[in-house]
Design a protein around this motif. Sequence first.
Motif, PDB file in Angstrom:
ATOM      1  N   ALA A  32       0.838  -1.205   0.000  1.00  0.00           N
ATOM      2  CA  ALA A  32       0.000   0.000   0.000  1.00  0.00           C
ATOM      3  C   ALA A  32       0.875   1.258   0.000  1.00  0.00           C
ATOM      4  O   ALA A  32       0.582   2.233  -0.701  1.00  0.00           O
ATOM      5  CB  ALA A  32      -0.930  -0.007   1.216  1.00  0.00           C
ATOM      6  N   LYS A  33       1.957   1.235   0.760  1.00  0.00           N
ATOM      7  CA  LYS A  33       2.862   2.385   0.809  1.00  0.00           C
ATOM      8  C   LYS A  33       3.539   2.585  -0.555  1.00  0.00           C
ATOM      9  O   LYS A  33       3.664   3.718  -1.028  1.00  0.00           O
ATOM     10  CB  LYS A  33       3.908   2.161   1.897  1.00  0.00           C
ATOM     11  N   LEU A  34       3.949   1.508  -1.194  1.00  0.00           N
ATOM     12  CA  LEU A  34       4.558   1.613  -2.528  1.00  0.00           C
ATOM     13  C   LEU A  34       3.568   2.166  -3.546  1.00  0.00           C
ATOM     14  O   LEU A  34       3.924   2.992  -4.389  1.00  0.00           O
ATOM     15  CB  LEU A  34       5.081   0.255  -2.993  1.00  0.00           C
ATOM     16  N   ARG A  35       2.303   1.712  -3.460  1.00  0.00           N
ATOM     17  CA  ARG A  35       1.280   2.247  -4.373  1.00  0.00           C
ATOM     18  C   ARG A  35       1.100   3.737  -4.171  1.00  0.00           C
ATOM     19  O   ARG A  35       0.953   4.496  -5.134  1.00  0.00           O
ATOM     20  CB  ARG A  35      -0.050   1.510  -4.171  1.00  0.00           C
ATOM     21  N   THR A  36       1.117   4.187  -2.912  1.00  0.00           N
ATOM     22  CA  THR A  36       0.992   5.617  -2.607  1.00  0.00           C
ATOM     23  C   THR A  36       2.164   6.395  -3.202  1.00  0.00           C
ATOM     24  O   THR A  36       1.988   7.492  -3.739  1.00  0.00           O
ATOM     25  CB  THR A  36       0.929   5.833  -1.080  1.00  0.00           C
ATOM     26  N   ILE A  37       3.355   5.827  -3.123  1.00  0.00           N
ATOM     27  CA  ILE A  37       4.539   6.483  -3.694  1.00  0.00           C
ATOM     28  C   ILE A  37       4.404   6.572  -5.214  1.00  0.00           C
ATOM     29  O   ILE A  37       4.673   7.619  -5.807  1.00  0.00           O
ATOM     30  CB  ILE A  37       5.822   5.734  -3.279  1.00  0.00           C
ATOM     31  N   TYR A  38       3.987   5.480  -5.844  1.00  0.00           N
ATOM     32  CA  TYR A  38       3.766   5.504  -7.300  1.00  0.00           C
ATOM     33  C   TYR A  38       2.744   6.578  -7.664  1.00  0.00           C
ATOM     34  O   TYR A  38       2.960   7.373  -8.592  1.00  0.00           O
ATOM     35  CB  TYR A  38       3.262   4.149  -7.806  1.00  0.00           C
ATOM     36  N   ASP A  39       1.627   6.602  -6.935  1.00  0.00           N
ATOM     37  CA  ASP A  39       0.575   7.593  -7.210  1.00  0.00           C
ATOM     38  C   ASP A  39       1.103   9.014  -7.031  1.00  0.00           C
ATOM     39  O   ASP A  39       0.818   9.892  -7.834  1.00  0.00           O
ATOM     40  CB  ASP A  39      -0.635   7.375  -6.292  1.00  0.00           C
ATOM     41  N   GLY A  40       1.869   9.235  -5.981  1.00  0.00           N
ATOM     42  CA  GLY A  40       2.423  10.559  -5.711  1.00  0.00           C
ATOM     43  C   GLY A  40       3.350  11.039  -6.810  1.00  0.00           C
ATOM     44  O   GLY A  40       3.462  12.235  -7.081  1.00  0.00           O
ATOM     45  N   LEU A  41       4.028  10.097  -7.463  1.00  0.00           N
ATOM     46  CA  LEU A  41       4.927  10.440  -8.566  1.00  0.00           C
ATOM     47  C   LEU A  41       4.221  10.424  -9.911  1.00  0.00           C
ATOM     48  O   LEU A  41       4.832  10.682 -10.953  1.00  0.00           O
ATOM     49  CB  LEU A  41       6.118   9.466  -8.600  1.00  0.00           C
ATOM     50  N   GLY A  42       2.911  10.119  -9.892  1.00  0.00           N
ATOM     51  CA  GLY A  42       2.148  10.085 -11.142  1.00  0.00           C
ATOM     52  C   GLY A  42       2.527   8.919 -12.031  1.00  0.00           C
ATOM     53  O   GLY A  42       2.471   9.020 -13.259  1.00  0.00           O
ATOM     54  N   MET A  43       2.902   7.813 -11.424  1.00  0.00           N
ATOM     55  CA  MET A  43       3.316   6.618 -12.170  1.00  0.00           C
ATOM     56  C   MET A  43       2.393   5.459 -11.834  1.00  0.00           C
ATOM     57  O   MET A  43       1.728   5.466 -10.814  1.00  0.00           O
ATOM     58  CB  MET A  43       4.763   6.246 -11.790  1.00  0.00           C
ATOM     59  N   SER A  44       2.365   4.469 -12.703  1.00  0.00           N
ATOM     60  CA  SER A  44       1.595   3.263 -12.407  1.00  0.00           C
ATOM     61  C   SER A  44       2.562   2.149 -12.043  1.00  0.00           C
ATOM     62  O   SER A  44       3.631   2.027 -12.631  1.00  0.00           O
ATOM     63  CB  SER A  44       0.724   2.858 -13.591  1.00  0.00           C
ATOM     64  N   PRO A  45       2.212   1.325 -11.028  1.00  0.00           N
ATOM     65  CA  PRO A  45       3.105   0.249 -10.614  1.00  0.00           C
ATOM     66  C   PRO A  45       3.235  -0.810 -11.704  1.00  0.00           C
ATOM     67  O   PRO A  45       2.354  -0.930 -12.568  1.00  0.00           O
ATOM     68  CB  PRO A  45       2.438  -0.322  -9.371  1.00  0.00           C
ATOM     69  N   PRO A  46       4.309  -1.580 -11.671  1.00  0.00           N
ATOM     70  CA  PRO A  46       4.466  -2.630 -12.681  1.00  0.00           C
ATOM     71  C   PRO A  46       3.378  -3.690 -12.534  1.00  0.00           C
ATOM     72  O   PRO A  46       2.884  -3.923 -11.436  1.00  0.00           O
ATOM     73  CB  PRO A  46       5.844  -3.210 -12.388  1.00  0.00           C
ATOM     74  N   GLU A  47       3.037  -4.313 -13.634  1.00  0.00           N
ATOM     75  CA  GLU A  47       2.037  -5.384 -13.594  1.00  0.00           C
ATOM     76  C   GLU A  47       2.691  -6.656 -13.112  1.00  0.00           C
ATOM     77  O   GLU A  47       3.806  -6.968 -13.488  1.00  0.00           O
ATOM     78  CB  GLU A  47       1.427  -5.569 -14.970  1.00  0.00           C
ATOM     79  N   CYS A  48       1.979  -7.374 -12.258  1.00  0.00           N
ATOM     80  CA  CYS A  48       2.529  -8.624 -11.711  1.00  0.00           C
ATOM     81  C   CYS A  48       2.236  -9.793 -12.614  1.00  0.00           C
ATOM     82  O   CYS A  48       1.327  -9.912 -13.286  1.00  0.00           O
ATOM     83  CB  CYS A  48       1.952  -8.889 -10.324  1.00  0.00           C
TER      84      CYS A  48
END
Length: 80
Positions: free
Chosen positions: A64-80
């Motif tokens: 959840a924290k990593l997703r928040t960081i991605y969102d804050g940087l305007g990026m989408s997380p890698p697909e699993c």
Amino acid sequence: MAKVRDILIDVRIEQAQRQRKCRRNSSHVIPKGEWCLVVRTNATNDDYSYSRDAAKPMLDAAWAKLRTIYDGLGMSPPEC
């Protein structure tokens, strides 16, 4: 190209070479051969082992924290 820095350097999984106790719940026993989460602390440089049951909420919170960081940087997380 520059080397990518490993920001999760103090977190790993490993197979227990002997029976261990879970740091979060001492009633959880990690038997020899079972995979567990291992976290190294900066303060004491100790390795703490966590059973799979104890690791799940920790990993969920980290995700959840990593997703928040991605969102804050305007990026989408890698697909699993």
